[in-house]
Write an enzyme that holds these catalytic residues in place. Structure first.
Site, PDB file in Angstrom:
ATOM      1  CD1 TRP A   1      -2.502  -2.136   1.374  1.00 24.61           C
ATOM      2  CD2 TRP A   1      -3.625  -0.285   0.435  1.00 24.61           C
ATOM      3  NE1 TRP A   1      -3.761  -2.447   0.991  1.00 24.61           N
ATOM      4  CE2 TRP A   1      -4.093  -1.784   0.815  1.00 24.61           C
ATOM      5  CE3 TRP A   1      -3.841   0.509   0.409  1.00 24.61           C
ATOM      6  CZ2 TRP A   1      -5.323  -1.385   0.090  1.00 24.61           C
ATOM      7  CZ3 TRP A   1      -5.636   1.029  -0.459  1.00 24.61           C
ATOM      8  CH2 TRP A   1      -5.923  -0.529  -0.415  1.00 24.61           C
TER       9      TRP A   1
ATOM     10  CB  VAL B   1     -14.113  -1.673  -1.309  1.00 22.32           C
ATOM     11  CG1 VAL B   1     -15.205  -2.049  -0.321  1.00 22.32           C
ATOM     12  CG2 VAL B   1     -14.490  -3.432  -1.298  1.00 22.32           C
TER      13      VAL B   1
ATOM     14  CD1 TRP C   1       5.805  -3.364   7.619  1.00 21.93           C
ATOM     15  CD2 TRP C   1       7.568  -4.733   8.311  1.00 21.93           C
ATOM     16  NE1 TRP C   1       6.659  -3.178   7.537  1.00 21.93           N
ATOM     17  CE2 TRP C   1       7.952  -3.965   7.768  1.00 21.93           C
ATOM     18  CE3 TRP C   1       7.956  -6.275   8.255  1.00 21.93           C
ATOM     19  CZ2 TRP C   1       9.076  -3.826   7.779  1.00 21.93           C
ATOM     20  CZ3 TRP C   1       9.212  -6.476   7.850  1.00 21.93           C
ATOM     21  CH2 TRP C   1       9.841  -5.010   7.855  1.00 21.93           C
ATOM     22  CG  HIS C   2       4.234  -9.768  12.917  1.00 19.95           C
ATOM     23  ND1 HIS C   2       5.395 -10.538  13.637  1.00 19.95           N
ATOM     24  CD2 HIS C   2       4.347 -10.211  11.877  1.00 19.95           C
ATOM     25  CE1 HIS C   2       5.807 -11.573  12.739  1.00 19.95           C
ATOM     26  NE2 HIS C   2       5.684 -10.930  12.193  1.00 19.95           N
TER      27      HIS C   2
ATOM     28  CG  ASN D   1       0.868 -15.994   6.285  1.00 21.37           C
ATOM     29  OD1 ASN D   1       0.573 -14.966   5.446  1.00 21.37           O
ATOM     30  ND2 ASN D   1       1.115 -16.845   5.557  1.00 21.37           N
TER      31      ASN D   1
END
Length: 573
Positions: free
Chosen positions: A68, A231, A502-503, A549
């Site tokens: 992103w 969306v 990044w968790h 993950n």
């Protein structure tokens, strides 16, 4: 795709790890029409970019192709008291972060999930989630009642007989902890030294997209997949979600009606979608000019990540890994800080033989150290001046002093382990890894950077005084060997260098429907809103002692089973 259906039974928002699972499992019933919407590009079988397939993932983080763009987060307050911000690399590609991560495939510990159940997530204790961990995997190394043999995600390890000299040296250095060497971090739950499990087959990444959206699944007539489609808004009919307004690749808008919307956009985008739809803290929604549909104070709260540090070390030539050897992480250490108020197995450390894709990176080891069970909590909000823009993220790392205490103590331990005759006994050879904008530019894969890093690598291998000067410049003058003996300096360094792994999780926390702070019930249904399910890392009540993950895939498997159960009641085991 050019022809989107105007109405479906299930609309899945987000083609990340959870969304791929949902699309596969819910479209298995040919009578159920399913649409999967992903904001990033698709990666169909046979068209997966080489850099995604690569066992060495780090180049994926440098650039906006698969993440992103512009997303960042407040990390913590530095030693100078100022808030530090950092770019947040959240995957925006089919497979989501499973297409760009380090492929770690650890589950966490039974106590993590028993704590979820105790916090109000009934049916999510270890014995409840284990069948879904087994369902998702084919473990290529370990067997028995804790492992699956027929799941879509292959899980393997590089075992000790195949370790290169670097891995053998790290393990010998880590032996100084007195902890035993173990084989299976997903089946042996005590502290120890492990070969880390990862989602990979034949030395190639197996993302959730590759595992769950294979050619047979994509051929189902009742499954539609659209990429590069966002969306724009959830469509509501009173307190029922009736579909979504989609922003197409050409910029046009199309409304799709759905009997159920399943949001799988991750712990940063999922709460933002709910907030924009009027589901969240009433006071915040009103400040953003958004009509309150459901006052759920927990939306955007309980944001958690693993506070982490990254340390580099100059490696002698015999320990270096050839660039042709793609997998670079071989050894992990699960340990206990022993500090008051902290649980066992609350720290985690991995060692990689490569600090970058280039020649300079090949001369550096990289150690990732993080708090495996953090107490710090952050939150996410919309920007009242631009509610439709990127959310305002505050990870709140080190907001609980126990996390600062543990990182500082464990960093001191790491320095003691790494400054070793097995690795490099020179204290000046270990230094903070830097991810400054200049380093990120140098880490982009191109011919110019290849030439520059090759020159720097030759200089680094030159006379020791020159090497020490270069490392001092790269580290900003931070001498880890010296500050390890200075408590105040060590803690200041941790405050300045900490980041998240990044968790991100927890922002749509799962809990008892009577809990005012819970956002979804144990089935993933948003409390107080009909037709809306959330199924991704945002529903985690607390972080598992693991990379997120595989736990996220497990969550999607379990919630998909609950959604499909009225029509299919098979046993997940």
């Amino acid at each position: 795709m050019s022809d989107l259906p105007s109405a479906v039974d299930v609309l899945i928002v987000g083609g990340g790890s959870a969304g791929c699972v949902m699309a596969n499992r819910l479209s298995a019933d040919p009578g159920r029409r399913v649409l999967l919407v992903e904001a990033g590009q698709d990666t169909p079988p046979g068209q997966v970019p080489a850099e995604i397939l690569d066992s060495y993932p780090m180049p994926l983080f440098f650039g906006d192709t698969y993440i992103w763009p512009g997303l960042d987060a407040a990390v913590t307050r530095g030693a100078d008291g100022r808030v530090r911000r950092r770019a947040y690399e959240q995957g925006r590609v089919m497979g989501g972060s499973s297409s760009i991560n380090v492929q770690a495939a650890n589950r966490g510990l039974p106590r993590d999930y028993d704590a979820w159940a105790a916090a109000g997530a009934a049916g999510w204790a270890w014995e409840d989630v284990l069948p879904y961990f087994r369902r998702l995997e084919t473990d290529l190394d370990c067997d028995g009642p804790l492992h699956g043999r027929n799941g879509p995600v292959p899980i393997r390890r590089i075992l000790e007989p195949s370790w290169p000299p670097f891995a053998q040296a790290v393990a010998r250095a880590f032996d100084a902890t007195g902890l035993p060497r173990r084989l299976d971090q997903n089946g042996e739950f005590e502290d120890g030294i492990f070969p880390p499990a990862f989602s990979n087959r034949d030395d190639a990444r197996v993302s959730a997209a590759a595992a769950y959206l294979d050619a047979r699944t994509r051929a189902r007539r009742n499954l539609a997949i659209t990429a590069r489609t966002e969306v724009a808004a959830l469509v509501l009919d009173g307190r029922r979600v009736a579909g979504a307004l989609l922003r197409l690749p050409d910029g046009g808008l199309q409304r799709v009606a759905a009997r159920r919307v399943v949001v799988c956009a991750g712990a940063l985008q999922s709460p933002a979608l709910l907030l924009r739809a009027g589901i969240g803290p009433a006071e915040h929604l009103r400040a953003c000019g958004i009509t309150v549909v459901a006052d759920r104070p927990g939306v955007g709260e309980n944001l958690r990540d693993h506070p982490a540090l990254t340390i580099a070390q100059y490696l002698p030539r015999p320990l270096r890994l050839p660039l042709s050897y793609r997998r670079a992480s071989f050894v992990a250490l699960r340990s206990s800080s022993g500090l008051p108020g902290c649980s066992a197995s609350d720290m985690y450390l991995t060692a990689s033989a490569r600090g970058g894709w280039h020649a300079l990176g090949a001369s550096l080891a990289l150690y990732f150290l993080w708090v495996n069970q953090p107490h710090s909590v952050g939150r996410l909000r919309l920007n009242p001046a631009d509610p439709s823009g990127l959310p305002d993220i505050d990870l709140g790392l080190l907001s609980d002093p126990r996390d600062l205490d543990r990182l500082a103590a464990s960093l001191r331990d790491l320095i003691g382990l790494a400054v070793s005759p097995h690795l490099n006994p020179d204290p000046a050879a270990i230094f903070p890894a830097s991810f400054t904008p200049a380093i990120k530019r140098l880490s982009r894969v191109n011919a110019r950077n290849r030439r520059i890093t090759a020159l720097l690598a030759r200089l680094l291998d030159g006379p020791a005084p020159l090497r020490r000067l270069m490392l001092r410049l790269v580290s900003g003058g931070v001498a880890l060997g010296r500050i390890a003996s200075d408590d105040a300096a060590l803690r200041d360094f941790v405050r300045d260098a900490v980041f998240g792994v990044w968790h991100a999780s927890g922002t749509c926390r799962m809990g008892d429907p009577d809990d005012a702070r819970a956002v979804v019930d144990p089935s993933g249904q948003v409390i107080g809103v009909e037709g809306l399910t959330v199924a991704d890392a945002s529903v985690m009540p607390s972080l598992p002692s693991a990379n997120t993950n595989v736990p996220t895939i497990m969550i999607a498997e379990k919630i998909a089973d609950a959604l499909a159960s009225p029509l299919r009641g098979d046993d997940p085991t």
